[in-house]
Scaffold this active site. Structure first.
Site, PDB file in Angstrom:
ATOM      1  N   ASP A  85       0.847  -1.195   0.000  1.00 41.01           N
ATOM      2  CA  ASP A  85       0.000   0.000   0.000  1.00 41.01           C
ATOM      3  C   ASP A  85       0.887   1.251   0.000  1.00 41.01           C
ATOM      4  OD1 ASP A  85      -2.238   1.616   0.081  1.00 41.01           O
ATOM      5  OD2 ASP A  85      -3.108   0.659   1.857  1.00 41.01           O
ATOM      6  N   GLY A  86       0.296   2.359  -0.348  1.00 41.50           N
ATOM      7  CA  GLY A  86       1.001   3.630  -0.298  1.00 41.50           C
ATOM      8  C   GLY A  86       0.889   4.258   1.078  1.00 41.50           C
ATOM      9  N   LYS A  98      -1.950   7.741   6.657  1.00 40.60           N
ATOM     10  CA  LYS A  98      -2.609   7.271   5.436  1.00 40.60           C
ATOM     11  C   LYS A  98      -4.026   7.851   5.372  1.00 40.60           C
ATOM     12  CE  LYS A  98      -2.450   3.077   4.009  1.00 40.60           C
ATOM     13  NZ  LYS A  98      -2.419   3.640   2.634  1.00 40.60           N
ATOM     14  N   GLU A 107      -8.171   0.048   4.151  1.00 41.12           N
ATOM     15  CA  GLU A 107      -6.713  -0.168   4.129  1.00 41.12           C
ATOM     16  C   GLU A 107      -6.223  -0.697   5.479  1.00 41.12           C
ATOM     17  OE1 GLU A 107      -5.241   3.185   0.898  1.00 41.12           O
ATOM     18  OE2 GLU A 107      -5.505   3.796   2.967  1.00 41.12           O
ATOM     19  N   LYS A 125       7.634  11.351   0.959  1.00 43.43           N
ATOM     20  CA  LYS A 125       6.804  10.805   2.044  1.00 43.43           C
ATOM     21  C   LYS A 125       7.586  10.554   3.340  1.00 43.43           C
ATOM     22  CE  LYS A 125       3.427  10.469  -0.982  1.00 43.43           C
ATOM     23  NZ  LYS A 125       2.743   9.267  -1.370  1.00 43.43           N
TER      24      LYS A 125
HETATM   25  C1  5RP Z   1      -5.321   6.205   0.351  1.00 35.88           C
HETATM   26  C2  5RP Z   1      -3.960   6.218   0.893  1.00 35.88           C
HETATM   27  C3  5RP Z   1      -2.842   6.250  -0.077  1.00 35.88           C
HETATM   28  O1  5RP Z   1      -2.130   5.071   0.020  1.00 35.88           O
HETATM   29  C4  5RP Z   1      -1.974   7.438   0.222  1.00 35.88           C
HETATM   30  O2  5RP Z   1      -2.783   8.604   0.143  1.00 35.88           O
HETATM   31  C5  5RP Z   1      -0.811   7.548  -0.756  1.00 35.88           C
HETATM   32  O3  5RP Z   1      -1.303   7.764  -2.045  1.00 35.88           O
HETATM   33  P1  5RP Z   1      -0.355   8.135  -3.257  1.00 35.88           P
HETATM   34  O4  5RP Z   1       0.478   6.936  -3.554  1.00 35.88           O
HETATM   35  O5  5RP Z   1      -1.328   8.495  -4.356  1.00 35.88           O
HETATM   36  O6  5RP Z   1       0.470   9.333  -2.848  1.00 35.88           O
HETATM   37  O7  5RP Z   1      -3.735   6.169   2.085  1.00 35.88           O
HETATM   38  O8  5RP Z   1      -6.296   6.290   1.355  1.00 35.88           O
END
Ligand code: 5RP
Length: 234
Positions: A85-86, A98, A107, A125
């Site tokens: 996940d991001g 997040k 998530e 990040k």
């Molecule tokens: C979604 C999230 C995403 O993982 C987080 O916002 C990162 O997103 P990106 O890769 O587009 O920067 O938590 O709810």
């Protein structure tokens, strides 16, 4: 210097090295992990990779179907091998913010059900102290004003309902998102997470503490996997 989209792509693809035949894989949400989903679809198509996925949002579900990834309901499996996940921020202790994509509830549930959590991120990040990114908090519409007032009092900062055009953002779970503009001063995310969760009206908070086992981080000159020394990959 590489552009941000290339960094996201590099991190997203590199994280696929953790995915092996037979795994049940949690599929995160966002513009970085999108590249993971696309690459997993490519490996299924070109290399015969055999996995099943559990998406963390309706958007990821749609993408995964387009990419040909077989999906299952979370309720039909007994845990997942990994979630990728991001994140909006990660700190030196691998605690995360997040929810920038409003998918934090699913998530967090999927991360909680996964043996291992791998985060994909670009260098923007990485922070020393969480909180510059407004903290997303999923709240129930029933008590939206009361919950925002209570959060405002508890957190002592500006708290806004996230909007999209003229109306509030509605999550996949029919809730709303309150963004808390705390500033980079979340020194104790574990306590803050518990404190926010005590408030009836809060469905979930986008602080993911002690969940992340590794970050695949793309910077302008390299992609590296940083393993949490206290996590399950150490
Ligand atoms: C979604 C999230 C995403 O993982 C987080 O916002 C990162 O997103 P990106 O890769 O587009 O920067 O938590 O709810």
């Amino acid at each position: 210097m590489a552009d941000v989209e290339s960094l996201k792509r590099e991190a997203g693809i590199e994280a696929c090295k953790f995915v092996l035949d037979g795994m049940k894989v949690g599929l995160g949400t966002g513009s970085t992990v999108k590249h993971t989903v696309i690459e997993l679809g490519r490996r299924i198509r070109d290399e015969g990779l055999k996995i099943t996925g559990v998406p963390t949002s309706l958007a990821t579900e749609k993408l995964a179907i387009e990419c040909g990834i077989p999906l299952v309901e979370l309720s039909s499996v007994d845990g997942l091998d990994i979630v990728i996940d991001g994140a909006d921020e990660f700190d030196p202790d691998f605690h995360l913010v997040k929810g920038g994509g409003a998918a934090l509830l699913r998530e967090k549930i999927v991360a909680q059900e996964s043996d291992i959590m791998v985060v994909v991120a670009d260098e923007r990040k990485k922070v020393n102290v969480l909180g510059a990114f407004p903290l997303p908090i999923e709240i129930t519409p029933f008590s939206q004003s009361a919950t925002v007032r209570a959060l405002n009092r508890i957190l002592d900062c500006r708290v806004n309902i996230r909007m999209s055009g003229d109306g509030p953002v509605i999550t996949d779970n029919n809730n709303m998102i309150a963004d808390a503009h705390m500033g980079p001063k979340i020194e104790d995310p574990i306590s803050l997470e518990s404190e926010i969760l005590k408030l009836a009206g809060v469905v979930q908070v986008g602080l993911f503490t002690n969940m992340c086992d590794a970050v695949v981080l793309a910077s302008s000159n390299k992609v590296e996997t940083i393993v949490n020394p206290n996590g399950k990959l150490a």
